[in-house]
Scaffold this motif. Structure first.
Motif, PDB file in Angstrom:
ATOM      1  N   GLU A  34       0.832  -1.205   0.000  1.00 15.58           N
ATOM      2  CA  GLU A  34       0.000   0.000   0.000  1.00 15.58           C
ATOM      3  C   GLU A  34       0.869   1.258   0.000  1.00 15.58           C
ATOM      4  O   GLU A  34       0.556   2.253  -0.648  1.00 15.58           O
ATOM      5  CB  GLU A  34      -0.921   0.017   1.237  1.00 15.58           C
ATOM      6  N   ILE A  35       1.976   1.189   0.745  1.00 17.99           N
ATOM      7  CA  ILE A  35       2.919   2.313   0.741  1.00 17.99           C
ATOM      8  C   ILE A  35       3.466   2.527  -0.669  1.00 17.99           C
ATOM      9  O   ILE A  35       3.513   3.649  -1.185  1.00 17.99           O
ATOM     10  CB  ILE A  35       4.087   2.070   1.724  1.00 17.99           C
ATOM     11  N   LYS A  36       3.835   1.416  -1.311  1.00 18.10           N
ATOM     12  CA  LYS A  36       4.397   1.519  -2.661  1.00 18.10           C
ATOM     13  C   LYS A  36       3.441   2.250  -3.605  1.00 18.10           C
ATOM     14  O   LYS A  36       3.830   3.181  -4.317  1.00 18.10           O
ATOM     15  CB  LYS A  36       4.707   0.123  -3.208  1.00 18.10           C
ATOM     16  N   VAL A  37       2.157   1.832  -3.574  1.00 19.08           N
ATOM     17  CA  VAL A  37       1.183   2.450  -4.465  1.00 19.08           C
ATOM     18  C   VAL A  37       1.043   3.938  -4.161  1.00 19.08           C
ATOM     19  O   VAL A  37       1.006   4.778  -5.065  1.00 19.08           O
ATOM     20  CB  VAL A  37      -0.187   1.741  -4.344  1.00 19.08           C
ATOM     21  N   MET A  38       1.003   4.269  -2.873  1.00 19.34           N
ATOM     22  CA  MET A  38       0.849   5.673  -2.518  1.00 19.34           C
ATOM     23  C   MET A  38       2.047   6.486  -3.000  1.00 19.34           C
ATOM     24  O   MET A  38       1.894   7.591  -3.528  1.00 19.34           O
ATOM     25  CB  MET A  38       0.648   5.855  -1.022  1.00 19.34           C
ATOM     26  N   LEU A  39       3.247   5.956  -2.832  1.00 21.53           N
ATOM     27  CA  LEU A  39       4.447   6.671  -3.296  1.00 21.53           C
ATOM     28  C   LEU A  39       4.389   6.908  -4.794  1.00 21.53           C
ATOM     29  O   LEU A  39       4.820   7.947  -5.293  1.00 21.53           O
ATOM     30  CB  LEU A  39       5.717   5.881  -2.949  1.00 21.53           C
ATOM     31  N   ASP A  40       3.832   5.921  -5.523  1.00 21.15           N
ATOM     32  CA  ASP A  40       3.722   6.083  -6.968  1.00 21.15           C
ATOM     33  C   ASP A  40       2.867   7.286  -7.341  1.00 21.15           C
ATOM     34  O   ASP A  40       3.063   7.908  -8.381  1.00 21.15           O
ATOM     35  CB  ASP A  40       3.102   4.825  -7.599  1.00 21.15           C
TER      36      ASP A  40
END
Lengths: 445, 445
Positions: free
Chosen positions: A71-77
């Motif tokens: 979820e963090i990865k997607v948000m950073l994207d």
């Protein structure tokens, strides 16, 4: 309150129709972390990232703790790199590590690059989310490329043209791309006089360049003129706010500090204040010495003491006024040492008129309201005002000019140092005149 | 130098490749008006208008005088309305009239509207050069409309959606138009949560809204929510600069004035400074009275006088530090009266530590370097510092909060008024303690 019980669909519609700043404020004020985490799971990731960017730092940290790695990865994207680096800068190292590990490889290396630049440098505040175009494509191809990569671009109003080595060649505005006929080459419509800064340029200089050239975006290049990132005007606001705070701090003798009234510890505050309080307390001893040397005079004419605060304050106030005017002149008019004569002349003329008014008012006031004071003392006090106003104005005007010539901040010369200097000068002038006027004992009081 | 003799074609190429701000600076520095007028005749009208906008006011006026009516008309067509109104505001009435008469009907009525708004209101700084779209057209039609009217739009990054009565319904970003499929209706991609201001809103409020919502453009509406104009972020810079200057002026007791150090007359300067110098000179009399009342004490213990400047300055410095921190807290953290207790607590804790340090250093310094001063006076002075630092910090912290609660500018409470108040308090505390300590005559000096 459990949000799950509400009508999620209705709530989602409201959220998509509401500004992210307003939403972040509502979340901050009324939501608990578990509700925010729930909302973040059910709304579009794009909106999530926007809201997250406006949450206060402590909530950001709690949200990160509650999210899973993917979820963090997607948000950073969906976040801009400058927003990511800004919020990572203040996180504990273990959380920074977790966030970076969750990021995609490219994102991680971009963020690491930004985090590694010196604090307050152009590189440390830039974003890597810009549109980069090849000069040898057509306007139509450019439009297509922009559409395809749009998700990550912080702005599409200006696109940057680089060669294969990513050396910055020029820029092109969205306006000119739209206006150009489809087959026009980008190299034919690009502008080559592109204003840029190097990565290690100070952010204060960045703000000045933005103001001077009325820019919306400023490209950041390395020493080979390779495009590294862009700074957008909304970040310059924060820079200006920081600089204003710093100027004000210097003016009142606070060692410039990061952080604000609410999130600073008492120890940090004391640290930032004590140095100058000590320096100024000690240097006020000079005024004490002048007074000590003149004890005979003050014992003989006790009413001399009564006017000391008024004289010191008036000189200090006049000096602060002059220095404030010159400090702003340096910022707004680019006043510099070549205007030395102009400043001297202006302050001198100001002093002539201001001094005459204060002289007259002071004489009248003493004669009318303080009958116990003799006319000779009244004249002495008023003459002292005239002289010290003139000296204070000249010093107040010159100190900031000198500071700026010596590459020091002009504001640091307009605060307590100026007051201390004006104090000592006022007292010296006062007692010199007093011994001339009264020393011979020819006037009674 | 006659420019006609140079190679015009070569010069033109250089000009088209150079930034308009740089060109304006070169024109200002090295060109005479007749050369500028010649250049303006041979280069593209678009570039002419851009350079003109960055010339200093006095050169603008001379250029206007040298242009023919139809040349003025063409230049106005290529300038943005906010730039036109800004430069007209400072011109003599007869030239304003000539410029307006040269303008096309629509341009004239737009400029007249802007000029008629109250100074410093949103309406007075806005531009009427925005893109207005109908909600019932497709993305493709919108793109076509934008291309056709581009010449006059200050920004195409955001377009505003209105109904037939020009009531503002929403906005759409260029990004979303580009990303949408050709037949998507604008009403489907527009965002309805549009932040706007009314025409008579103060520009300071405008700057705050820009900062709060990270905006690039802000639409201005009338009381029926009809779209009247837009304010772009580059104009907000000038507003922020003006506000910073005003704050600084208030802090040093200068009545806020338009104009800067270079272009202000001596009389204007004196006017802006004399009021507060007089008020503060008169109010420093309070300190004088306190001293007069304690003449017996100072005659008995002459060394008491020596420390007066140091005590007054230290209290003033501490008070300024606290007030500067709270003033910035109000600006940055939105500190308000509900944080009253927090401020009291913070200032009190600060005072505890700062006071202890200053107390210790001062005792040691007097004992070591001023052997003629008795230990009882040393303790008296140091105790006075401790107490007045605490009072000054509390007052410095509270005054800006009160000012902001009473809708006054917090900065106006952090300058000379504070110093004057701190002076009087310092002296009162000093002499009260002195009579307690020394009055009974139980300690010798």
């Amino acid at each position: 309150m459990s949000l799950e019980e509400k009508n999620i669909f209705h709530l989602r519609d409201i959220i998509y129709d509401t500004n992210e700043v307003t939403l972040a404020n509502i979340f901050e004020e009324y939501f608990e972390i578990k509700d925010i985490l729930f909302m973040f799971k059910v709304i579009k990731k794009e909106k999530t990232a926007e809201i997250f960017a406006y949450l206060p730092q402590n909530m950001k940290q709690q949200v990160i703790n509650g999210l899973q790695d993917h979820e963090i990865k997607v948000m950073l994207d969906y976040m801009f790199t400058d927003d990511i680096s800004e919020f990572l800068e203040e996180l504990p190292a273990n959380i920074v590590k977790r966030v970076l590990n969750s990021a995609s490889n490219q994102r991680r290396s971009e963020i690491n690059m930004i985090l590694n630049f010196k604090e307050n440098s152009a590189g440390s505040v830039m974003s890597t989310d810009y549109v980069e175009l090849d000069p040898e494509i057509t306007a139509d191809e450019a439009l297509k490329m922009i559409k395809d990569k749009e998700r990550l671009a912080e702005t599409i109003s200006y696109c940057y043209i680089t060669n294969e080595q990513h050396i910055l060649l020029g820029f092109v505005s969205m306006k000119s791309i739209l206006l150009a006929s489809s087959n026009t080459m980008i190299s034919d419509i690009m502008e080559t006089d592109v204003i840029s800064v190097e990565c290690d340029e100070d952010q204060e200089e960045v703000a000045k360049i933005f103001t001077k050239y009325d820019l919306l975006v400023l490209p950041v290049v390395n020493d080979q003129h390779r495009l590294m990132g862009i700074i957008t005007i909304d970040d310059v606001y924060d820079i200006i706010q920081e600089e204003v705070t710093e100027d004000l701090q210097k003016m009142v003798g606070i060692t410039p500090i990061e952080g604000s009234y609410i999130n600073m510890s008492i120890v940090e505050m004391v640290k930032s204040r004590i140095t100058w309080l000590l320096i100024l307390m000690i240097s006020a001893t000079v005024s004490g010495f002048i007074l000590a040397k003149n004890t005979d005079l003050t014992l003989k004419f006790p009413s001399l003491v009564i006017f000391i605060p008024m004289l010191m304050d008036t000189a200090g106030n006049a000096g602060s006024q002059s220095s404030a005017m010159v400090v702003r002149g340096i910022a707004v008019d680019n006043l510099n040492i070549s205007d030395f004569k102009y400043v001297i002349r202006t302050e001198f003329l100001n002093s002539l008129i201001l001094g005459a008014i204060l002289f007259t008012v002071n004489i009248l006031r003493i004669l009318i309201f303080m009958p116990q004071i003799s006319i000779s003392i009244a004249i002495l006090i008023s003459a002292t005002i005239y002289i010290i106003i003139t000296i204070a104005n000249l010093i107040g005007g010159i100190l900031p000019l000198l500071a700026s010539t010596l590459k020091q901040d002009p504001a640091s010369m307009s605060g307590p140092i100026l007051t201390t200097v004006c104090d000592a000068i006022s007292l010296t002038v006062y007692f010199t005149l007093a011994s001339l006027f009264l020393g011979g004992g020819i006037y009674g009081i």
